[in-house]
Write a protein that holds these residues in place. Structure first.
Motif: not given
Length: 270
Positions: A247-260
């Motif tokens: 779940v944490a890595y899914q959240k990290l991916a969402a945060e990373f993509l939003a950042q980009l």
């Protein structure tokens, strides 16, 4: 063929071993692919753990990251991972000799950049290229930093975390000044966080006080499922999607993509 302007190249690096770097590479790549993006993971660690963790057995690694760097006569291939939208250029122990093999090359720090610019087209179009670096500041890591748009730094929640990070940041600054002025630190992700341990909380607080907005909000916890998944040759986000680590890595991916997305909106002319 020149590099696609929309493709983002992300190096995942930390000169310290055991910080969750490869676990982050595998699971972040998988979570980004699950969001619908086309992802290529380049395993640049001679241990080849990212390749193993994505289900590519050693015997089937016909085209490797060593070949990608050095063999311009062979058409590049990317191995299937069983994860839709995610392919990998695997590593083998042959990559351990890369530093020596590059010493006499005038473009020794540009081998990965040149390969991605001129040889990656046959692999297919990718939205993201993630490079899993070895746990050292050798020529392989420098190559990844020279080729990357940005670098993500996994940082273990332990006492000496900030000490090693300062050296790595100086390396990024040196690469930026000498070879890749556009390189930036995409973010620092705290890994192996143990809520039962006061030290983890103290380290997280210290890192945020020192680095501020560079630190991702998402924190990767210590989680047995993250440790078990590689032995089954699948990413944790597939092995047990509901586990706290996944779940944490899914959240990290969402945060990373939003950042980009935010970064690209800022970069676009009005």
């Amino acid at each position: 063929m020149s590099e696609s302007p929309s493709r983002h190249v992300l190096a995942i690096a930390n000169q310290k071993g055991g910080v969750g770097k490869t676990t982050t590479a595998i699971n972040l790549a998988t979570a980004i692919a699950a969001a619908g993006a086309r992802v290529l993971l380049i395993d640049l660690d001679p241990q080849g753990n990212a390749s193993t963790g994505l289900g590519v057995p050693t015997a089937s690694r016909r085209f490797t990251s060593y070949d990608f760097l050095f063999d311009a006569t062979t058409g590049p291939e990317a191995a299937s991972t069983g994860v839709p939208n995610l392919r990998v250029i695997p590593a083998t122990p042959d990559l351990a000799s890369a530093d020596v093999d590059m010493v006499g090359d005038a473009r020794r720090t540009y081998k990965m950049k040149d390969a991605l610019t001129h040889r990656a087209a046959p692999l297919g179009p990718f939205d993201h290229v993630l490079i899993d670096c070895p746990p050292s500041l050798n020529l392989l890591t420098i190559n990844a930093l020279v080729a990357a748009h940005s670098v993500l730094v996994p940082l273990q929640c332990e006492f000496f975390a900030l000490e090693g990070l300062s050296q790595f940041i100086r390396t990024v600054q040196s690469v930026r000044a000498a070879s890749n002025p556009g390189l930036r630190i995409q973010g620092v992700v705290l890994t192996m966080f143990d809520r039962r341990n006061n030290l983890s909380s103290q380290v997280a607080q210290d890192v945020r006080e020192n680095l501020g907005g560079l630190v991702y909000e998402t924190v990767i916890p210590r989680n047995v499922r993250l440790s078990e998944a590689p032995s089954h040759a699948v990413p944790a986000v597939i092995y047990d999607r509901a586990s706290s680590g996944a779940v944490a890595y899914q959240k990290l991916a969402a945060e990373f993509l939003a950042q980009l997305r935010r970064d690209r909106q800022v970069a676009e002319p009005a």
